[in-house]
Scaffold this motif. Structure first.
Motif, PDB file in Angstrom:
ATOM      1  N   ILE A  81      -5.959 -21.569 -33.531  1.00 53.99           N
ATOM      2  CA  ILE A  81      -7.183 -21.757 -32.756  1.00 53.99           C
ATOM      3  C   ILE A  81      -7.753 -20.396 -32.381  1.00 53.99           C
ATOM      4  CG2 ILE A  81      -8.058 -22.670 -30.572  1.00 53.99           C
ATOM      5  CD1 ILE A  81      -5.849 -24.928 -31.086  1.00 53.99           C
ATOM      6  N   ASP A  82      -8.984 -20.193 -32.806  1.00 53.83           N
ATOM      7  CA  ASP A  82      -9.593 -18.869 -32.736  1.00 53.83           C
ATOM      8  C   ASP A  82      -9.553 -18.271 -31.330  1.00 53.83           C
ATOM      9  OD1 ASP A  82     -11.346 -17.026 -34.535  1.00 53.83           O
ATOM     10  OD2 ASP A  82     -12.349 -17.099 -32.592  1.00 53.83           O
ATOM     11  N   GLU A  83     -10.019 -19.023 -30.347  1.00 59.11           N
ATOM     12  CA  GLU A  83     -10.137 -18.468 -28.999  1.00 59.11           C
ATOM     13  C   GLU A  83      -8.757 -18.122 -28.422  1.00 59.11           C
ATOM     14  OE1 GLU A  83     -12.595 -17.339 -27.553  1.00 59.11           O
ATOM     15  OE2 GLU A  83     -12.202 -17.303 -25.399  1.00 59.11           O
ATOM     16  N   GLU A  84      -7.780 -18.944 -28.741  1.00 59.29           N
ATOM     17  CA  GLU A  84      -6.433 -18.691 -28.231  1.00 59.29           C
ATOM     18  C   GLU A  84      -5.955 -17.293 -28.628  1.00 59.29           C
ATOM     19  OE1 GLU A  84      -3.486 -21.509 -29.608  1.00 59.29           O
ATOM     20  OE2 GLU A  84      -2.012 -20.812 -28.148  1.00 59.29           O
ATOM     21  N   TRP A  85      -6.209 -16.942 -29.860  1.00 59.56           N
ATOM     22  CA  TRP A  85      -5.668 -15.680 -30.355  1.00 59.56           C
ATOM     23  C   TRP A  85      -6.580 -14.495 -30.048  1.00 59.56           C
ATOM     24  CZ3 TRP A  85      -0.766 -15.612 -30.877  1.00 59.56           C
ATOM     25  CH2 TRP A  85      -0.117 -16.834 -31.078  1.00 59.56           C
ATOM     26  N   ARG A  86      -7.870 -14.771 -29.917  1.00 62.24           N
ATOM     27  CA  ARG A  86      -8.764 -13.699 -29.456  1.00 62.24           C
ATOM     28  C   ARG A  86      -8.352 -13.279 -28.046  1.00 62.24           C
ATOM     29  NH1 ARG A  86     -12.882 -12.303 -26.816  1.00 62.24           N
ATOM     30  NH2 ARG A  86     -13.123 -14.292 -25.756  1.00 62.24           N
ATOM     31  N   TYR A  90     -14.071 -14.926 -17.631  1.00 62.35           N
ATOM     32  CA  TYR A  90     -13.642 -15.719 -16.476  1.00 62.35           C
ATOM     33  C   TYR A  90     -12.152 -15.530 -16.284  1.00 62.35           C
ATOM     34  CZ  TYR A  90     -18.030 -17.991 -17.708  1.00 62.35           C
ATOM     35  OH  TYR A  90     -19.328 -18.224 -18.023  1.00 62.35           O
ATOM     36  N   LEU A  91     -11.714 -15.791 -15.082  1.00 61.53           N
ATOM     37  CA  LEU A  91     -10.282 -15.841 -14.845  1.00 61.53           C
ATOM     38  C   LEU A  91      -9.727 -17.025 -15.639  1.00 61.53           C
ATOM     39  CD1 LEU A  91      -8.544 -15.438 -11.450  1.00 61.53           C
ATOM     40  CD2 LEU A  91      -8.022 -17.455 -12.814  1.00 61.53           C
ATOM     41  N   LEU A  92      -8.604 -16.826 -16.307  1.00 60.58           N
ATOM     42  CA  LEU A  92      -7.990 -17.928 -17.047  1.00 60.58           C
ATOM     43  C   LEU A  92      -6.875 -18.495 -16.185  1.00 60.58           C
ATOM     44  CD1 LEU A  92      -7.788 -16.360 -20.623  1.00 60.58           C
ATOM     45  CD2 LEU A  92      -9.579 -17.827 -19.666  1.00 60.58           C
ATOM     46  N   LYS A  93      -7.029 -19.722 -15.793  1.00 60.84           N
ATOM     47  CA  LYS A  93      -6.039 -20.325 -14.914  1.00 60.84           C
ATOM     48  C   LYS A  93      -4.691 -20.408 -15.636  1.00 60.84           C
ATOM     49  CE  LYS A  93      -9.425 -23.377 -13.828  1.00 60.84           C
ATOM     50  NZ  LYS A  93      -9.930 -24.709 -13.549  1.00 60.84           N
ATOM     51  N   ARG A  94      -3.651 -20.011 -14.955  1.00 59.96           N
ATOM     52  CA  ARG A  94      -2.288 -19.949 -15.507  1.00 59.96           C
ATOM     53  C   ARG A  94      -2.237 -19.078 -16.766  1.00 59.96           C
ATOM     54  NH1 ARG A  94      -3.707 -24.782 -15.424  1.00 59.96           N
ATOM     55  NH2 ARG A  94      -3.264 -25.129 -17.617  1.00 59.96           N
ATOM     56  N   GLY A  95      -3.284 -18.293 -16.977  1.00 59.24           N
ATOM     57  CA  GLY A  95      -3.285 -17.405 -18.138  1.00 59.24           C
ATOM     58  C   GLY A  95      -3.572 -18.098 -19.441  1.00 59.24           C
ATOM     59  N   VAL A  96      -4.039 -19.342 -19.369  1.00 49.24           N
ATOM     60  CA  VAL A  96      -4.212 -20.137 -20.579  1.00 49.24           C
ATOM     61  C   VAL A  96      -5.651 -20.018 -21.095  1.00 49.24           C
ATOM     62  CG1 VAL A  96      -3.953 -22.410 -21.599  1.00 49.24           C
ATOM     63  CG2 VAL A  96      -2.484 -21.724 -19.720  1.00 49.24           C
ATOM     64  N   TYR A  97      -5.770 -19.838 -22.406  1.00 46.94           N
ATOM     65  CA  TYR A  97      -7.071 -19.534 -22.992  1.00 46.94           C
ATOM     66  C   TYR A  97      -8.128 -20.603 -22.742  1.00 46.94           C
ATOM     67  CZ  TYR A  97      -6.347 -22.911 -26.766  1.00 46.94           C
ATOM     68  OH  TYR A  97      -6.168 -24.059 -27.473  1.00 46.94           O
TER      69      TYR A  97
END
Lengths: 1069, 485
Positions: free
Chosen positions: A316-321, A722-729
């Motif tokens: 998944i593109d956004e996850e790895w970006r 944006y802040l990523l909640k729990r660090g999740v993309y």
């Protein structure tokens, strides 16, 4: 220096004991209660609070405990307000009660937590600290460094510069004395290894020993020479490459090769030019944003493209970006600030004052880099990248273009003189039309102004779905009458459903006319890009060559062949393909204008079905690869056509509208025919055409090896952060858009400057930044003493180690900045100090006294790094290549290592380099992240996946096996043997003395010499009686074997040289 | 406090480690035991102070990792109800909008594909096991089948890295390295942690593997797994070069040791003594490793039990036999990998082949260990990195279908080493899509493995980048006590 586990630290009470040991009681054991120094918050108390309390009562306001209490032990006011601490009154302080309590409900840290209770020494420290007033200090590393006065010392005659004052003052405090200066040969060997990563030559050793100048002056001369040598930059680069997670592969899944050596060359050059460290940092962080950025400054930004890149289909593109950018945040923080900011990805930092929001504000600096998260199955460098022609490259290309123009002109002229009517081949075509019955295709799509298939096509009876989303079908005139024009956009293609459905065991052929308008597109496919390119297609490459795929899995279960010949641009050509159903690349034949092409086989391992769950498309694949040009008369056969049948098809098409009477043809049409026929003409026409094709091929080959490098480039419109909640993309907190910024505990950014990477880089290297100079100086110190003044060179936060010599660290940091961030000057300062020049020899008692040598009462002694161990051996063996820079190389490695793991995907085989490239310095060794080079990892090199500031130094039997048995070292031993033999004719003692000195820079002792002589004697006997063994031993390695002596003698010396290369002293500095 | 009281208080080994003498004098035993002649320490195995945290039920581990992710539908998660729903669309109420991989995200339909293979109830416990695994069926009463494992990753590389290191991103120590670091070694002459790789027949080229899967991450590299290869050099650089006889090599080692000792007399650096030891160990390994990989002494009965592939080096069957030989020699952690379980398509064909590769040898390994009394204190785990989807990837036909990656549930089994035999734990819904009972996160599984070894996973930590890092990550996880004896 001594073996250590630098990153591994004990967490139980031993840590505190050792702190207590080192800092509270004087090391000599003479301290008494009365003489105890005042408790120092940063040194004594913060480590306890940070380790045991901050996780709940610290900066993280979202911790579980914060729901119960707002007590913070990292903030004095809070602790005092809660009466947890009553300054001056330990007894009344809740803190003391709690840590001493036997009541499980009262005890802190709570008994059920993962944090063990405090020990007596820690409690005693807390008690004294509270009694003394419980003063807090800002974490030492966040206070900008100041240069203290040089401390007074008793034996000042020992000191050579400021470093020595600080070190000596500390030693005197501990009632210790520095060690004597090391002897000249040890000094020159150590400083050469430390500054260049290579041993000194014998001439260099001799020059230094024979220098009549005062020792210090002579030594400075050596240091200046070493700092000026290009090998200095290489050695410095080796460390920076590790911090920068540099590698030659992208690191995930198939771990495709990438090419970042241009950036590596930039680093080597920057160190050799002694580029000021602030500039070094700015160019790497943001060279692209500098005004009128030079090519070199843009190459520098490769630093932040060294991170790993995902190419695995389906990711998944956004996850790895997001992962890429988090890696950049962590690397920036670790490499420059010495901070472990990564914790704040998911929650506020538990120890250091960095909130989760601040983490993402920092992240925002990198969030607009113009890149993708997933580069589906792409090999090589991925954008944004910079093409960097070498000197003369552009000129060569221009020369090619001139020649190609001439050749093309030549073809046109020859063609103009050519009369197609004289062609035998044309007669053949004409005869074919008349004599043969017409061929019956399985599917026939004439495309003569309509989309219908020919009614008799058994495959398909309906009108194909024309997916001309933006445009109606465009019809153009063609050699065969009409043709369908495809405009090269996603929505413009023809969908033939599942009309034709060959599998790998079905024979088939097709015939089609095409007129290419631009290279790079698929004119026919039934392929599913998202299922690892399952299916089949024919693709036109940029240069007009045709590529045919029959894929089960595009990487490793597929046929891929490419024609050497190209179809022309803007002219009609006929393309025919046949496949015999053999599942072999040899079963594919491609014809251009009925001439069989030469095929290059790229993949030939098809083993499974090629049926894709996609329709047949004319004009593209399932995703992308849009074709731009015209097509007509597409025919599909479920069998292999012969050349004659192909010719018959062509003839039929040509005869189509007007018959085969050329007299009636228009001049335009005749011109096209002339070309078609010309391919079969032979003679002069063929010669000029081949000449043109050859030139094009050469140009392409030349162009493809012009190097590129991946670089940074920002999007024109920034991405919102944006802040990523729990660090999740996929959990952005969209209630607040974040602006790039630095954590509030630091000085703010320049308000007038745009909040971008350049401003960040300038902020980092501002002289007021408390961390960057300290972190850099400390890392440099680590090079010479095995560990830094701050042992945790990757953590200057609350959880890091306090400095052993805080004032020295600050003095050096200030000096470094004031010198203009001058790395060479800093290193010279260190090595010319008396501290550095001490001998490392100690008695066992002295060793036990300070096993880690934290007090610096002696010189450092530690094993060489993975890179230097090999370079040292190659150098001693006379094999080392001194070629500077350039692409990575592949020295010896046991075969099969890549294949075992990669399973044929990616770059399947490790193809060993040849000649000089086998003996290049180890920093040029190819780094495949998923399969690191076998000896690099054995000797503690990391896998270069993430930024790492420090390596452990281990001592294992696998290292012994490598040094004894790896061909690298066996060959180096033979090289050393050769050098011993060459030095003098037939004097064993002199030869052995010489060999030993090459490895250690000193002469052997009598006892050592005796061992070597006996060894030589024994081995001479062995090999004289077994010449086969001698010859076998001499065969290892690719370098040539000298013949000054017989094989038995050379073999015997080789074994003895092997002993020398394996000595602890040889692999230790 | 003076030095004496300090050393009395502190564990001596821990002190030496902390103070930096560790590897030199004492601690090197974690990769290989030192046999340090002068040591009065009883703990020469290199275990950390305080470990084990509790009485272990397992001393050793064999992890049979099925790389590529085997489908639960054709192995251990019996879903007879799906037959009736064949080709029907997976209800949205089951999928609940969960993310899909890029490979099927654009698929227009999600037709349910029931297993083409039947299941049989096996053993006294009546565990449902696929007919593709007849030999496994025969050892059903030794197995604890868990049908409710779940993970966080949906692609192979991050998922397999997650299983082995507790993090999707590379850079962390692998489980075997943690165990070697914490517990040290049990044997004198072989590595503590060994990895073995085989390639399946089911898919021509499986997903690649990575050195990091048995790497030491930020732990010292001596804790990394030693890969045992099927080539004629089972450990890298093991073989003495052609032209150097054993006598010559012995002479070299003596000469090196003699000169190193002379250097030690001058510098007192204990690292030199360690190096001498390491050279001796290397020499010993040159004998012990070939002896380990030489199976000529195995009886025909034993070889037959593992099946015909056992005669081919590099196969799963051979590796299972080697695993048993290593366990006999007290190798602490044996990590096998079998590639090729990635059945996006042609599942019936490929799955049959993969099962054929592994079924008989896996079962033989359990029986073999059991017969030798080794199963009691050896924990064996069989499983992959995630599950497969109930819906078909690609075209669903009578004879053929494929399945995409599915992280929300999958099945594994454990055996021996303190795990309850003959039970099934955890339950998925009727679609084999979501877990409805007793979910077991990968980190719970890893915590359980450590627990069996006597390790409290919360307390085996190393400070890295300011954080107390553990195998099982930062969020709370627990061993699955329900499945433990």
């Amino acid at each position: 220096m001594f073996p250590q586990i630098p990153i591994v630290r004990m967490t139980d009470f031993v840590t505190a004991c050792c702190l207590a040991l080192c800092f509270c009681m004087a090391l000599g054991g003479h301290a008494s209660e009365q003489s105890l120094p005042t408790v120092d918050f940063n040194r004594d108390i913060r480590p306890i609070l940070s380790d045991r309390c901050f996780a709940c009562h610290g900066p993280d306001r979202n911790s579980e405990a914060s729901e119960l209490t707002d007590l913070r032990l990292d903030v004095r006011e809070s602790a005092v307000e809660h009466e947890t601490i009553v300054p001056g009154d330990a007894k009344s302080s809740e803190l003391l009660k709690r840590v001493l309590s036997d009541d499980p409900d009262e005890l802190m840290p709570p008994g059920d937590s993962q944090t063990p209770r405090l020990n007596e020494q820690q409690i005693e420290l807390l008690r004294r600290w509270i009694e003394e007033g419980a003063e807090y200090q800002m974490l030492w590393s966040f206070i900008p460094p100041q240069q203290a006065e040089l401390p007074q010392t008793q034996s000042a005659e020992w000191t050579k510069n400021a470093i020595d004052h600080f070190v000596l003052a500390r030693l005197e405090e501990e009632r210790l004395r520095p060690s004597p200066r090391a002897d000249r040969q040890t000094l020159v060997r150590q400083v050469t290894l430390d500054l260049t990563g290579l041993p000194p030559t014998l001439a260099e050793v001799k020059d230094f020993i024979n220098d009549r100048a005062p020792l210090q002056q002579a030594f400075e001369k050596v240091v200046d020479r070493l700092l000026a040598s290009p090998q200095y930059g290489e050695h410095m680069a080796a460390e920076w490459l590790q911090l920068a997670r540099f590698a030659d592969s992208n690191g995930y899944q198939n771990d495709f090769r990438r090419s970042m050596w241009l950036w590596r060359d930039w680093v080597i050059g920057a160190f050799n030019d002694n580029m000021p460290f602030d500039q070094f940092a700015v160019e790497q962080m943001a060279g692209d944003l500098l005004p009128k950025a030079s090519q070199s400054q843009i190459i520098a930004t490769g630093f932040h493209r060294n991170n790993r890149t995902v190419t695995e289909s389906g990711s998944i593109d956004e996850e790895w970006r997001v992962e890429n950018n988090i890696d950049r945040v962590e690397t920036t923080a670790a490499a420059f600030l010495g901070l472990t900011i990564g914790c704040a990805r998911c929650h506020d930092h538990k120890y250091d004052p960095i909130t989760q929001k601040e983490f993402y504000q920092f992240y925002a600096f990198f969030n607009s880099i113009d890149e993708k998260g997933v580069y589906g199955e792409t090999r090589g460098n991925v954008g944004p990248k910079l093409r960097v022609p070498r000197v003369g490259d552009e000129q060569r290309l221009a020369e090619f273009d001139t020649k190609i123009n001439q050749a093309e002109q030549n073809v046109l002229e020859t063609l103009a003189k050519f009369d197609p009517r004289e062609s035998d081949w044309l007669d053949k075509l004409r005869a074919a039309v008349v004599s043969k019955p017409s061929l019956q295709p399985y599917l026939h799509l004439p495309l003569q102004g309509g989309l219908e298939v020919t009614p008799s096509s058994p495959a398909y009876s309906q009108v194909p779905v024309a997916r001309f989303l933006a445009d109606a079908p465009k019809w153009k005139n063609s050699l065969t009458g009409k043709s369908l024009r495809l405009v090269g956009r996603s929505g413009t293609y023809l969908d033939l459903g599942k009309s034709i459905n060959p599998d790998r065991d079905s024979a088939f052929s097709y015939s089609v006319w095409i007129r290419l308008e631009r290279g790079n597109g698929t004119f026919i496919s039934r392929m599913d890009d998202s299922a690892n390119f399952r299916g089949w297609d024919t693709l036109v490459l940029e240069d007009g060559r045709l590529q045919v795929h029959l894929n089960h899995h595009g990487d490793d279960n597929a046929i891929a062949v490419t024609t050497e010949e190209s179809i022309p641009l803007d002219r009609w050509a006929h393309v025919g393909l046949t496949y015999d159903g053999s599942s072999l690349a040899s079963g594919v034949v491609v014809f251009i204008n009925c001439k069989r092409t030469t095929l290059q086989v790229e993949k030939d391992n098809l083993k499974d079905t090629i049926v894709a769950n996609q329709p047949v498309r004319i004009g593209r694949r399932s995703n992308g690869s849009f074709f731009r040009g015209a097509v007509s008369e597409f025919r599909w056969f479920k069998r292999v056509l012969t050349v004659e049948e192909m010719e018959q098809l062509i003839a039929g098409d040509l005869a189509q509208p007007q018959g085969f009477e050329l007299e009636s043809w228009s001049e335009t049409r005749l011109a096209l025919l002339r070309e078609l026929v010309a391919d079969h003409a032979g003679g002069e026409l063929q010669a000029v055409k081949e000449a043109e094709a050859e030139l094009r091929k050469q140009r392409k080959e030349f162009d493809s090896q012009i190097p590129t490098v991946m670089i940074l480039k920002d999007l024109e419109t920034p991405r919102p952060t944006y802040l990523l909640k729990r660090g999740v993309y996929d959990a952005p907190d969209e209630s607040e858009q974040l602006r790039p910024d630095v954590p509030a505990m630091f000085a703010a950014l320049e308000a007038e400057e745009p909040p971008n990477r350049l401003t960040l880089a300038r902020w980092l290297t501002d002289p007021t930044n408390p961390l960057v100079a300290r972190v850099t100086v400390n890392r440099i110190w680590q090079r010479f003493f095995g560990h830094g003044i701050v042992k945790s060179s990757d953590d200057f936060g609350a959880q890091g180690d306090p400095p052993s010599h805080p004032k020295l660290l600050d003095w050096l940091a200030v000096e470094f900045v004031e010198s203009g961030w001058n790395l060479k000057e800093l290193q010279k300062l260190i090595v010319v100090s008396a501290t550095y020049q001490q001998s490392s020899a100690v008695t066992e008692a002295e060793f036990r006294h300070d096993p880690e040598n934290r007090l610096l009462a002696r010189g450092a002694r530690f094993r060489l790094s993975a890179e230097v161990i090999r370079d040292n051996a190659l150098s001693i063996g006379g094999l080392l290549s001194k070629t500077l820079g350039g692409p990575s190389v592949k020295p010896y490695q046991p075969s099969g290592l890549w294949k075992e793991l990669a399973g044929g995907a990616g770059e399947p085989d490790y193809v060993q380099s040849e000649g000089d490239d086998l003996y290049r310095r180890s920093l040029y060794t190819n780094r495949k992240r998923t399969v690191p080079h076998s000896t690099m990892s054995t000797f503690d090199a990391p896998s270069f996946e993430i930024c790492q500031a420090k390596r452990s130094i281990t001592n294992t039997p696998l290292q012994a096996l490598a040094l004894l048995n790896d061909v690298t070292y066996v060959e180096a031993a033979r090289g050393l043997a050769q050098r011993m033999i060459n030095i003098v004719s037939d004097n064993q003692v002199e030869r052995l003395r010489h060999g030993f000195r090459l490895a250690t820079a000193r002469w052997p002792t009598e006892k050592e010499l005796k061992v070597l002589l006996l060894a030589l004697d024994r081995n001479l006997k062995t090999y004289q009686s077994d010449s086969a063994a001698a010859n076998e031993l001499l065969e290892h390695g690719e370098s040539s074997v000298g013949d000054a002596v017989g094989p038995a003698e050379l073999a015997a010396y080789t074994v003895v040289a092997g002993v020398i290369l394996n000595l602890d002293e040889t692999i230790t500095r | 406090m003076n030095r004496l009281t300090f050393t009395q208080h502190a564990n001596r080994r821990a002190f030496l480690r902390q103070s930096g003498v560790g590897l030199g004098a004492v601690a090197l035993g974690s990769l290989f035991q030192t046999g340090h002649a002068n040591s009065t320490e009883s703990r020469t195995s290199g275990a950390l102070g305080g470990l084990p945290h509790h009485t272990p039920t397992a001393k050793r581990v064999i992890y049979l990792f099925q790389s590529g992710a085997p489908s639960q539908f054709e192995t251990f998660d019996y879903k007879p109800g799906l037959k009736a729903l064949r080709s029907t669309e997976l209800p949205d109420s089951v999928r609940m909008g969960q993310r899909l991989t890029g490979m099927t995200a654009n698929q227009s339909a999600f037709p349910i594909a029931p297993s083409m293979f039947d299941f049989t109830q096996s053993g006294e416990a009546g565990t449902w096991i696929s007919d593709l695994l007849p030999y496994t069926g025969k050892i059903a009463d030794e197995l604890c089948v868990i049908r409710s494992i779940h993970t966080e990753a949906i692609n192979h590389d991050p998922a397999i890295t997650f299983c082995q290191t507790g993090s999707q991103l590379a850079g962390r120590p692998s489980m075997g390295a943690w165990v070697a670091y914490g517990l040290g070694t049990l044997n004198r002459d072989l590595p503590t942690f060994v990895s073995l790789i085989s390639r399946g027949m089911g898919r021509a080229a499986g997903q690649p593997l990575y050195d990091r899967l048995w790497g030491s991450g930020f732990l010292p590299s001596k804790y990394q797994g030693v890969k045992l290869r099927s080539s004629k050099e089972p450990v890298l650089y093991l073989n003495t070069p052609q032209g150097i006889s054993q006598a010559t090599r012995r002479g070299m080692l003596d000469d090196i040791a003699e000169m190193n000792r002379q250097k030690f007399a001058e510098t007192a650096d204990p690292e030199i003594l360690t190096r001498i030891e390491q050279y001796e160990l290397a020499f010993r390994m040159q004998a012990t490793v070939p002896e380990l990989t030489d199976i000529s002494g195995e009886t025909k009965q034993v070889l037959d039990m593992y099946g015909p592939d056992v005669h081919k080096p590099g196969t799963y069957a051979r590796n299972c036999l080697l695993a048993r030989r290593m366990i006999q020699r007290d190798v602490r952690f044996v990590q096998l990998y079998h590639m090729g379980w990635d059945q996006h398509n042609s599942l019936p064909d490929h799955m049959s082949k993969q099962c054929k590769d592994t079924d008989q040898p896996s079962a033989a390994l359990i029986r073999d260990l059991q017969q030798r009394g080794l199963l009691e204190d050896t924990l064996v785990i069989w499983g992959g990195e995630f599950g497969r989807t109930v819906y078909c990837q690609g075209k669903l036909t009578k004879q053929d279908y494929g399945r995409d990656h599915h992280p929300r549930c999958f099945s594994i089994w454990m055996s021996g080493g303190g795990v309850k035999p003959g039970i099934v734990y955890g339950k998925t819904d009727d679609f084999g899509y979501n877990i409805v009972e007793n979910p077991v996160h990968v980190n719970d599984l890893n915590a359980t493995i450590l627990h069996c070894l006597g390790i409290d996973h919360n307390r085996l930590t190393v400070k890295h980048q300011g954080l107390e890092t553990r195998l099982t990550g930062v969020t709370k996880h627990n061993p699955v006590h329900d499945i433990l004896i």
